[in-house]
Design an enzyme around this catalytic site. Structure first.
Site, PDB file in Angstrom:
ATOM      1  N   CYS A  21      26.109   8.733  11.931  1.00 30.55           N
ATOM      2  CA  CYS A  21      26.591   7.759  12.902  1.00 30.55           C
ATOM      3  C   CYS A  21      26.290   6.369  12.353  1.00 30.55           C
ATOM      4  O   CYS A  21      25.614   6.211  11.328  1.00 30.55           O
ATOM      5  CB  CYS A  21      25.908   7.966  14.245  1.00 30.55           C
ATOM      6  SG  CYS A  21      24.105   7.750  14.172  1.00 30.55           S
ATOM      7  N   HIS A  86      14.660   5.654  15.197  1.00 32.17           N
ATOM      8  CA  HIS A  86      14.368   6.172  16.535  1.00 32.17           C
ATOM      9  C   HIS A  86      13.743   5.135  17.453  1.00 32.17           C
ATOM     10  O   HIS A  86      13.678   5.335  18.664  1.00 32.17           O
ATOM     11  CB  HIS A  86      13.417   7.372  16.430  1.00 32.17           C
ATOM     12  CG  HIS A  86      13.841   8.372  15.407  1.00 32.17           C
ATOM     13  ND1 HIS A  86      13.314   8.395  14.125  1.00 32.17           N
ATOM     14  CD2 HIS A  86      14.756   9.365  15.453  1.00 32.17           C
ATOM     15  CE1 HIS A  86      13.891   9.368  13.436  1.00 32.17           C
ATOM     16  NE2 HIS A  86      14.763   9.967  14.217  1.00 32.17           N
ATOM     17  N   CYS A 108      17.975   1.909  15.874  1.00 30.80           N
ATOM     18  CA  CYS A 108      19.404   1.922  16.181  1.00 30.80           C
ATOM     19  C   CYS A 108      19.689   0.934  17.311  1.00 30.80           C
ATOM     20  O   CYS A 108      18.982   0.928  18.328  1.00 30.80           O
ATOM     21  CB  CYS A 108      19.833   3.327  16.599  1.00 30.80           C
ATOM     22  SG  CYS A 108      21.535   3.398  17.216  1.00 30.80           S
ATOM     23  N   GLU A 138      12.017   8.917  19.696  1.00 27.74           N
ATOM     24  CA  GLU A 138      12.781   7.972  20.519  1.00 27.74           C
ATOM     25  C   GLU A 138      12.180   7.843  21.912  1.00 27.74           C
ATOM     26  O   GLU A 138      12.088   6.739  22.466  1.00 27.74           O
ATOM     27  CB  GLU A 138      14.248   8.397  20.612  1.00 27.74           C
ATOM     28  CG  GLU A 138      15.090   7.388  21.389  1.00 27.74           C
ATOM     29  CD  GLU A 138      16.512   7.845  21.629  1.00 27.74           C
ATOM     30  OE1 GLU A 138      17.072   7.465  22.677  1.00 27.74           O
ATOM     31  OE2 GLU A 138      17.066   8.575  20.783  1.00 27.74           O
ATOM     32  N   CYS A 207      24.597   8.099  23.284  1.00 28.19           N
ATOM     33  CA  CYS A 207      25.371   7.301  22.334  1.00 28.19           C
ATOM     34  C   CYS A 207      26.739   7.922  22.073  1.00 28.19           C
ATOM     35  O   CYS A 207      26.961   9.119  22.259  1.00 28.19           O
ATOM     36  CB  CYS A 207      24.580   7.102  21.042  1.00 28.19           C
ATOM     37  SG  CYS A 207      24.925   8.252  19.717  1.00 28.19           S
ATOM     38  N   SER A 235      15.794  17.525  14.424  1.00 24.25           N
ATOM     39  CA  SER A 235      16.874  16.622  14.825  1.00 24.25           C
ATOM     40  C   SER A 235      17.396  17.030  16.192  1.00 24.25           C
ATOM     41  O   SER A 235      18.036  18.077  16.340  1.00 24.25           O
ATOM     42  CB  SER A 235      18.012  16.656  13.796  1.00 24.25           C
ATOM     43  OG  SER A 235      19.169  16.026  14.302  1.00 24.25           O
ATOM     44  N   ASN A 237      19.835  15.787  18.140  1.00 24.32           N
ATOM     45  CA  ASN A 237      21.289  15.881  18.324  1.00 24.32           C
ATOM     46  C   ASN A 237      21.874  17.076  17.587  1.00 24.32           C
ATOM     47  O   ASN A 237      22.846  17.675  18.047  1.00 24.32           O
ATOM     48  CB  ASN A 237      21.964  14.569  17.914  1.00 24.32           C
ATOM     49  CG  ASN A 237      22.076  14.386  16.416  1.00 24.32           C
ATOM     50  OD1 ASN A 237      23.046  14.813  15.801  1.00 24.32           O
ATOM     51  ND2 ASN A 237      21.079  13.756  15.814  1.00 24.32           N
ATOM     52  N   SER A 280      22.352  12.752  11.602  1.00 27.53           N
ATOM     53  CA  SER A 280      21.483  12.363  10.485  1.00 27.53           C
ATOM     54  C   SER A 280      21.696  13.244   9.254  1.00 27.53           C
ATOM     55  O   SER A 280      20.902  13.202   8.316  1.00 27.53           O
ATOM     56  CB  SER A 280      20.009  12.410  10.915  1.00 27.53           C
ATOM     57  OG  SER A 280      19.696  13.643  11.535  1.00 27.53           O
TER      58      SER A 280
END
Length: 335
Positions: A21, A86, A108, A138, A207, A235, A237, A280
């Protein structure tokens, strides 16, 4: 006499969008540009993104990864330290300032937006409800923007059912950016059911890339005998994409970091494979997996695409005059 052995036919449904991303791309670029500008070593607090291939590639260029700032030796205090994509608690840059460290924040911009949303709730006197996964960097970073005791972490609908806030009429929520869209919608709905005066953030916290990757997996997964997600086990996501594929109808869904992790003996008789990558995960690994299937199957790649992503986030001002070449990023993007 050599007898040619025909390979079985296979269709690979390649999801798009997939992989990096804009926030991950920016974070990696920050480390690469810092190395070009300041020379090695450049220190990075925590994995810049959750992907070992990326981390090892940056280590080969001269980056050194640490978990805490006190791991940076005195003789390297003049070298830059990069904060991961993060995000970090407010205490981290304060610690860096106290140590006279020069730091570059690779948080981000969409995570920074969540920080601002949470701080706005707090400034307006609302208790903040953060929907996210305990222990994720995060989440730690977002909770660390607020005074202790002013934010509550909710992970599931079951958490909502037992949540008893001190002032149920004065709550505002934000979410981790990498959650399952469907699961989060269920948690928010239950929160709104229990606390009708709950205040939403000014914009959706999940996001665009998380949403886009989940949507295309939903479309591609039905009818897949196997669905492969490229990503790391830490990860968030990427793990959500595995879950989304199964719910959407894939017979089996697995998370792998490299082609070498695919258990070919366990695959069985397959005709259709879905393939995506977490935000990622680098494109070079996607290509590696496609080639691994082509070695064993007569594979045809079909692109399953929903939207084209055009988002691009600028790197830190200190680095904008440094040229970033295709060769600089070839270790993750390929030649």
């Amino acid at each position: 006499m050599n007898i040619a052995v025909s390979k079985p036919d296979l269709t690979i449904r390649l999801c798009g969008p997939r992989g990096f991303c804009a926030g991950v791309d920016r974070a990696i670029q920050i480390v690469v540009l810092a190395l070009k500008s300041y020379g090695a070593p450049v220190y990075v607090r925590h994995e810049i993104v959750h992907n070992r291939y990326v981390v090892e590639g940056l280590e080969a260029k001269g980056a050194i990864f640490v978990e805490e700032l006190d791991e940076i030796p005195a003789e390297h205090r003049a070298q830059p330290v990069v904060f991961s994509a993060h995000g970090v608690p407010k205490a981290v840059p304060e610690d860096a300032d106290a140590r006279n460290l020069f730091y570059l924040d690779a948080t981000c911009p969409l995570v920074s937006k969540v920080h601002k949303q949470a701080m706005r709730h707090n400034r307006l006197g609302r208790h903040v409800v953060l929907i996210g996964h305990a222990g994720h960097p995060e989440v730690i970073g977002t909770m660390g923007q607020l005074p202790e005791g002013t934010v509550s972490l909710i992970e599931t609908v079951e958490d909502v059912d037992v949540y008893e806030p001190a002032d149920p009429d004065n709550l505002g929520y934000v979410t981790q950016t990498t959650l399952s869209v469907d699961d989060t919608a269920g948690v928010i709905a239950r929160l709104q059911e229990r606390f009708p005066n709950l205040t939403a953030p000014s914009a959706d916290s999940i996001c665009y890339a998380t949403t886009n990757r989940q949507e295309v997996v939903k479309q591609a997964a039905p009818g897949c005998d196997l669905f492969i997600v490229v990503g790391a086990p830490n990860s968030s996501n990427s793990k959500r994409l595995v879950e989304v594929a199964l719910r959407a109808g894939a017979t089996k869904s697995v998370l792998v970091q490299r082609a070498a992790e695919i258990d070919w003996d366990d695959i069985g008789d397959i005709k259709t494979v879905g393939l995506s990558a977490g935000a990622s995960a680098p494109e070079v690994i996607v290509n590696e997996i496609i080639e691994a299937f082509r070695d064993r199957y007569s594979a045809v790649v079909e692109l399953a695409e929903t939207v084209k992503e055009t988002e691009n986030f600028l790197v830190n001002r200190e680095l904008r005059n440094i040229e970033l070449t295709t060769a600089d990023m070839a270790f993750v993007n390929g030649e």
